[in-house]
Design an enzyme around this catalytic site. Structure first.
Site, PDB file in Angstrom:
ATOM      1  N   VAL A   1       0.778   0.832   3.022  1.00 49.75           N
ATOM      2  CA  VAL A   1      -0.285   1.164   2.228  1.00 49.75           C
ATOM      3  C   VAL A   1      -0.953   2.357   2.449  1.00 49.75           C
ATOM      4  O   VAL A   1      -1.476   2.553   3.623  1.00 49.75           O
ATOM      5  CB  VAL A   1      -1.207  -0.221   2.451  1.00 49.75           C
ATOM      6  CG1 VAL A   1      -2.423  -0.231   1.627  1.00 49.75           C
ATOM      7  CG2 VAL A   1      -0.621  -1.461   2.412  1.00 49.75           C
ATOM      8  N   HIS A   2      -1.310   3.151   1.329  1.00 51.33           N
ATOM      9  CA  HIS A   2      -1.908   4.268   1.509  1.00 51.33           C
ATOM     10  C   HIS A   2      -2.877   4.421   0.227  1.00 51.33           C
ATOM     11  O   HIS A   2      -2.608   4.348  -0.978  1.00 51.33           O
ATOM     12  CB  HIS A   2      -1.095   5.214   1.825  1.00 51.33           C
ATOM     13  CG  HIS A   2      -0.055   5.736   0.873  1.00 51.33           C
ATOM     14  ND1 HIS A   2       1.053   4.793   0.807  1.00 51.33           N
ATOM     15  CD2 HIS A   2       0.131   6.662  -0.349  1.00 51.33           C
ATOM     16  CE1 HIS A   2       2.009   5.487  -0.158  1.00 51.33           C
ATOM     17  NE2 HIS A   2       1.338   6.279  -0.614  1.00 51.33           N
ATOM     18  N   LEU A   3      -4.198   4.671   0.469  1.00 56.81           N
ATOM     19  CA  LEU A   3      -5.323   4.991  -0.490  1.00 56.81           C
ATOM     20  C   LEU A   3      -5.170   6.337  -0.848  1.00 56.81           C
ATOM     21  O   LEU A   3      -5.589   7.253   0.207  1.00 56.81           O
ATOM     22  CB  LEU A   3      -6.580   4.350  -0.097  1.00 56.81           C
ATOM     23  CG  LEU A   3      -7.626   4.678  -0.977  1.00 56.81           C
ATOM     24  CD1 LEU A   3      -7.461   3.700  -2.287  1.00 56.81           C
ATOM     25  CD2 LEU A   3      -9.126   4.374  -0.356  1.00 56.81           C
TER      26      LEU A   3
END
Length: 258
Positions: free
Chosen positions: A124-126
């Site tokens: 997960v990466h924003l």
């Protein structure tokens, strides 16, 4: 391929201080913020949730946004996203401060925080990305359509957080990020997110985006000059773009990004 798991490797580190300064912007107990090596705008960062097996945050749960949203521990999944939100707000303030340093007081523009519906890297990466989209590494239609805030492939964090307020069946429909639903968007015609002008080629798109940015900066500087003329308050004015930018914001990381 090694680049696919590069973010996961960073997120698994027990001590983020071992990450090279060219990669790392900052970290907390729950997040790590990295420079994007191939930024698609003047400011572009990736905020990762750290792997913490003791809290149930394994590499499997954090494989991507879809796996996080499918986690049975829904409240914990929400807390992960809220951690990312808190960190993104801090990054956004740092970016706005750097904007003022480069272009002068009063010169700020929108910074988005969101996810790719179908990411090209594991974990997960924003994305925290400035809305100018002025960057030499924005080179293809896919680059643009994956970040255009109006197309639908780029899922703003604030919208994802609102999904948690929906009835369970509606939440599951939104959280089921099917490639077949999102990937065709990457082939859509390129349009300016601000004025909906359709651009046939990437060079034309970049020229158009640059023209918006140049006009915005000119307008903001004119407004600031008018305020100074009215108040006489020109103390502590930031340097212009001709001056050296803050070093920390301009370093680039090793490793691949989307």
């Amino acid at each position: 391929m090694a680049f696919l798991r590069a973010l996961k490797d960073f997120a698994c580190l027990p001590d983020p201080k071992t990450i090279p300064p060219s990669n790392l912007l900052k970290y907390t107990d729950t997040t790590i913020t990295l420079f994007d090596k191939y930024p698609k705008a003047m400011f572009h960062f990736l905020v990762l949730p750290r792997v913490r097996p003791d809290a149930g945050l394994t590499t499997t749960v954090l494989h991507d946004l879809k796996s996080l949203l499918a986690w049975k521990e829904k409240e914990k999944a929400l807390e992960v996203l809220k951690d990312l939100e808190r960190e993104s707000r801090d990054i956004q303030e740092m970016v706005r401060d750097e904007m003022r340093k480069r272009y002068g007081e009063g010169c700020e523009w929108k910074v988005f925080a969101g996810f790719h519906a179908v990411p090209s890297m594991h974990h997960v990466h924003l994305h925290v990305i400035s809305s100018d989209y002025v960057s030499p590494t924005l080179k293809t239609k896919k680059h643009w359509n994956s970040f255009s805030p109006k197309l639908g492939f780029f899922l703003e964090l604030k919208d994802v957080l609102e999904w948690f307020q929906l009835p369970e069946d509606d939440f599951k429909k939104r959280a089921n990020l099917l490639e077949s639903r999102y990937e065709p968007l990457l082939k859509s015609d390129m349009k300016c997110w601000r004025c909906d002008t359709e651009l046939k080629t990437v060079p034309k798109l970049k020229e158009h985006l640059q023209s918006h940015f140049d006009r915005d900066i000119a307008r903001m500087k004119k407004k600031r000059k008018h305020e100074i003329d009215l108040t006489g308050d020109d103390e502590n004015e930031a340097s212009t773009s001709d001056g050296p930018p803050a070093a920390k914001m301009t370093k680039l990381p090793e490793g691949k990004s989307e």
